[in-house]
Design a protein around this motif. Structure first.
Motif, mmCIF file in Angstrom:
data_model
loop_
_atom_site.group_PDB
_atom_site.id
_atom_site.type_symbol
_atom_site.label_atom_id
_atom_site.label_comp_id
_atom_site.label_asym_id
_atom_site.label_seq_id
_atom_site.Cartn_x
_atom_site.Cartn_y
_atom_site.Cartn_z
ATOM 1 N N UNK A 143 -26.233 -76.617 -30.861
ATOM 2 C CA UNK A 143 -26.205 -76.126 -32.247
ATOM 3 C C UNK A 143 -27.584 -76.282 -32.884
ATOM 4 N N UNK A 144 -28.244 -77.444 -32.636
ATOM 5 C CA UNK A 144 -29.577 -77.649 -33.189
ATOM 6 C C UNK A 144 -30.583 -76.664 -32.618
ATOM 7 N N UNK A 145 -30.513 -76.420 -31.317
ATOM 8 C CA UNK A 145 -31.440 -75.469 -30.693
ATOM 9 C C UNK A 145 -31.222 -74.061 -31.244
ATOM 10 N N UNK A 146 -29.967 -73.707 -31.436
ATOM 11 C CA UNK A 146 -29.676 -72.366 -31.998
ATOM 12 C C UNK A 146 -30.236 -72.246 -33.415
ATOM 13 N N UNK A 147 -30.091 -73.335 -34.181
ATOM 14 C CA UNK A 147 -30.589 -73.322 -35.557
ATOM 15 C C UNK A 147 -32.116 -73.199 -35.583
#
Length: 499
Positions: free
Chosen positions: A36-40
């Motif tokens: 989720x952090x990488x996508x953000x």
């Protein structure tokens, strides 16, 4: 760059997953938080890339239908946004209307992804005279997760001139003057454009002067005489101290005086008269334009007049002459300017005259000298005080080095009568003087609530105006709302009064 509510939700989700992974010792859950952090972060990079492309390719134009208007005029203003590169960003553009503009709703447009151009037009009212520069248009870009606001440099300027309504009165004792502001003639004849007279031919007249139609009509030679062209050196002295802000939002003393000053400047330009300007605020001179050809100075004079605003209050002014409760000026003998000899006009003594008189009295020791010495001592202090007043200093500065005869136009109000008397006395040494006076009684909010008292105040003002006009080479005119003046004069007539 700032996260939107949706963006904060995604950030909160990543944090919650990370906390759960630690609490329950589940690496799989931690991997979800990392994903989720990488996508953000990927979305953040895409947003910054699209924002940079948008900034390079976006065109925002704020275009008023007119760039020169009169106060109170409604003018359409169009906001147009165009982008050449398609991105995933939604753009919200808001026009940077000046503070002096009024509109029912803000002017804004939205460029959604896939939309190349949009525009919106709204009607804007301009109630305040002056030069109004638009602020930068604000562009808010968002992709749903992040948002950022940027500005675009599309800042046109609208010049709002004071309206020229029939309701502005310029005249004497309630009588409006019919002549155009600033026009003048000459007592000499010669080459020019204004016809002075038609007369019979005399030996020595040239053939070019013969009026052939008049000659045929009268059966004897006639010639035309024209007024010789002459320049009048015009110096505008405009007072914009705090007291000149009295009045309604769209009709203050300064607004009315500015309108007449602009008309005089326009006449000077049309007649090619040398033109100069001195502006004065509560702390002293705020601007000065030396006398020069109107082709050089008119534009600058006009811009400075339109930009004038009342300055801040520094000290309370003297009691206005428009009221019956006026107290005499400090240290001024009651009869120093009001006592007159029949058949003679007042001629105020100069500071040098007063100093000389004081020195002469100092040489004597008789009872007469001892009695009058305090009077002259007070006068000396008073003149030094007046010479430090802003309006007096402005006229002195503007006229000291001026060459030749001047026509000095003083635009002020009646709130400082003592200073104005001395200023006019100084200005008339250099030539003719026109005093444009804004009576306080015509501008004070609620000033007509007690109409009889308002009439008494106007009578006091009229006495002061006539006192100034009684000086040699001085003309004093009142400038104010014609409807309010008419109401005051009607009240006076109904009670048998006479201004």
């Amino acid at each position: 760059m700032h996260p939107t509510r949706r963006g904060w939700t995604v950030v909160a989700l990543a944090v919650v997953l990370a906390v759960l992974a630690v609490v329950f010792a589940r690496p799989v859950v931690l991997g979800g938080s990392v994903l989720v952090g990488a996508w953000l972060l990927t979305q953040q990079y895409r947003f910054l890339r699209d924002l940079e492309r948008t900034t390079d390719d976006l065109s925002v134009v704020q275009s008023p239908a007119q760039t020169t208007v009169y106060t109170g005029t409604e003018v359409p203003v169009t906001l147009t946004a165009t982008r050449e590169t398609e991105t995933a960003l939604t753009l919200e553009i808001t026009a940077g209307l000046p503070v002096g503009a009024r509109t029912a709703k803000p002017i804004s447009v939205t460029l959604k992804p896939g939309t190349e151009r949009t525009d919106r037009t709204r009607t804007v009212t301009w109630p305040v005279a002056g030069r109004h520069a638009f602020d930068d248009a604000a562009v808010t870009a968002t992709d749903g997760l992040f948002w950022e606001t940027i500005t675009t440099r599309a800042t046109p300027t609208v010049t709002v001139e004071p309206s020229t309504p029939q309701m502005l009165h310029v005249g004497e004792g309630g009588d409006r003057i019919a002549a155009s502001y600033g026009t003048h003639g000459t007592e000499r004849s010669g080459s020019g454009i204004e016809l002075a007279e038609l007369r019979e031919y005399v030996p020595g007249d040239t053939g070019k002067q013969i009026a052939w139609k008049a000659t045929a009509r009268y059966g004897t030679p006639y010639v035309r005489e024209y007024e010789a062209e002459t320049d009048r050196r015009t110096l505008l002295v405009v007072d914009h101290r705090a007291a000149l802000g009295t009045g309604s939002r769209t009709e203050t003393k300064l607004d009315s005086l500015r309108e007449v000053a602009l008309a005089i400047a326009g006449t000077a330009r049309r007649l090619n008269d040398p033109l100069g300007l001195v502006t004065v605020g509560d702390e002293g001179i705020t601007g000065r334009i030396g006398l020069a050809s109107p082709a050089v100075t008119h534009g600058t004079v006009r811009r400075q007049l339109l930009d004038l605003e009342p300055t801040a209050v520094t000290e309370p002014p003297e009691t206005t002459v428009s009221g019956r409760d006026n107290s005499p000026s400090p240290r001024r003998p009651p009869d120093s300017s009001t006592t007159r000899i029949r058949g003679r006009k007042p001629n105020a003594a100069t500071p040098g005259d007063i100093q000389q008189s004081f020195s002469d009295l100092g040489k004597g020791d008789d009872a007469f000298a001892r009695m009058l010495r305090p009077f002259y001592a007070d006068q000396r202090v008073y003149r030094e005080r007046v010479s430090e007043d802003p309006l007096f200093d402005a006229v002195r500065t503007g006229t000291t080095n001026a060459q030749g005869r001047l026509w000095t136009v003083i635009c002020t109000d009646d709130s400082r009568p003592a200073e104005l008397r001395e200023t006019v006395s100084l200005a008339r040494r250099k030539g003719d003087v026109l005093v444009l006076l804004a009576p306080t009684v015509l501008y004070e909010p609620g000033g007509l609530a007690d109409i009889e008292r308002a009439y008494d105040r106007y009578v006091s003002f009229e006495e002061f105006r006539r006192e100034l006009s009684a000086f040699d080479n001085v003309t004093a005119l009142e400038v104010g709302p014609a409807d309010r003046l008419a109401a005051i004069l009607e009240a006076g007539r109904s009670t048998g009064g006479r201004a």
